[in-house]
Design a protein around this motif. Structure first.
Motif, PDB file in Angstrom:
ATOM      1  N   ARG A 107      51.766  92.646  -7.997  1.00 28.65           N
ATOM      2  CA  ARG A 107      53.211  92.854  -7.987  1.00 28.65           C
ATOM      3  C   ARG A 107      53.664  93.510  -6.684  1.00 28.65           C
ATOM      4  O   ARG A 107      54.703  93.148  -6.128  1.00 28.65           O
ATOM      5  N   ASP A 141      60.487  86.163  -9.876  1.00 26.31           N
ATOM      6  CA  ASP A 141      59.160  86.719 -10.146  1.00 26.31           C
ATOM      7  C   ASP A 141      59.226  87.778 -11.238  1.00 26.31           C
ATOM      8  O   ASP A 141      58.359  87.836 -12.113  1.00 26.31           O
ATOM      9  N   TYR A 145      57.376  87.766 -15.163  1.00 24.00           N
ATOM     10  CA  TYR A 145      56.470  88.781 -15.684  1.00 24.00           C
ATOM     11  C   TYR A 145      57.063  89.576 -16.843  1.00 24.00           C
ATOM     12  O   TYR A 145      56.348  90.276 -17.539  1.00 24.00           O
TER      13      TYR A 145
END
Length: 306
Positions: A107, A141, A145
């Motif tokens: 991340r 992104d 997640y």
């Protein structure tokens, strides 16, 4: 120290992975893992930290406008990040902290590279579109997640609920449902024998041939992908990052916005398809009613649900 073979390393690969990893990363990562596993005592956590260092170097190059160098370093960072998992499975040295470190390292690398890419191109051109590009990459992104574990929770909750409501099998002295002859709603008396009449079950309608052929082609396609260890959803987060941080920078500044726009649309379409499949999964199971709470534990003068 045990000597490992390349087959041992390939045995540690995931059963199904992204096509980018299978064709463009694993051939290099497996040989690197073989060298590390046989020649060094480097731990998986140390490899993860080295991958993060390469990711930070990639972000620095992208921020400085060095697109090609940033793309190469991002690829190396991802490749090294694949090596740590292979070493952990090969030697059995994985730890729960290593899982956390690997997740957080990914991340941080992606966030810093998106920021570096947007800043570097805005500083070079003054074009605000590159800032929008960086924000879009970060938002997509983040959505991936956050959404993925939530969908998994929904699937697991439905499976557990339906497993809980499945009746236990009959005991050794209990008759099966089709063996019961008493209390028949419409009995036919034949002397002392009572026979229960069973309604004829309706035959399910067959799907059209076109639908069956599409399903057959889809099954063949999935089997072909499975033989090559490739997942069915072809535009996952890994392909998204590869297009944004490797392919587009290697093609040059003019390709950044078009390539990122196209891969973003494909990525969103893939996420919508996964959500649609989850929705179909939830519809295939009936809702499970919540058990009523006993009145013995309900507060006096109030609702038991308060």
């Amino acid at each position: 120290m045990r000597t490992y073979s390349l087959d041992d390393v390939y045995a540690t690969c995931k059963r199904r992975d992204s096509w980018w990893t299978v064709y463009f990363v694993d051939p290099v990562a497996c040989r690197a893992a073989l060298l590390v596993g046989n020649r060094t005592n480097i731990t998986p956590n140390a490899i993860t930290v080295f991958s993060l260092v390469l990711g930070m170097a990639s972000a620095g190059c992208l921020a400085a406008g060095q697109l090609a160098a940033g793309a190469v370093l991002f690829y190396l960072s991802f490749m090294v990040d694949c090596v740590d998992g292979k070493i952990a499975r090969l030697k059995g040295t994985g730890t729960p902290f290593g899982l956390w470190l690997d997740f957080m390292g990914d991340r941080i690398r992606e966030l810093c590279c998106a920021t570096g890419l947007a800043y570097g191109q805005y500083a070079a051109t003054g074009n605000v579109d590159f800032i929008v590009l960086g924000v879009a990459v970060v938002v997509l992104d983040l959505f991936r997640y956050v959404n993925a574990p939530q969908m998994k929770r929904v699937r697991d909750a439905i499976r557990e609920a339906n497993a809980a409501r499945t009746p236990p099998p009959p005991g050794p002295h209990e008759p099966l449902p089709h063996q019961s002859f008493s209390h028949s709603p419409v009995p036919h008396q034949l002397g002392a024998l009572t026979v229960r009449s069973h309604p004829v079950a309706a035959q399910p309608s067959r799907p059209p041939r076109s639908r069956k052929s599409r399903r057959r082609l889809l099954r063949r396609f999935n089997k072909a992908l499975a033989r090559r260890r490739v997942r069915t959803h072809l535009i996952s987060g890994i392909e998204f990052h590869a297009a944004v941080f490797v392919i587009a920078p290697l093609l040059g500044q003019a390709a950044l916005i078009p390539v990122t726009s196209v891969i973003s649309v494909l990525f969103v379409a893939n996420e919508i398809f996964l959500i649609y499949r989850m929705w179909l999964f939830t519809r295939s199971y009936s809702a499970v009613p919540k058990p009523e709470k006993s009145r013995e534990h309900a507060p006096i003068g109030g609702s038991p649900n308060v």
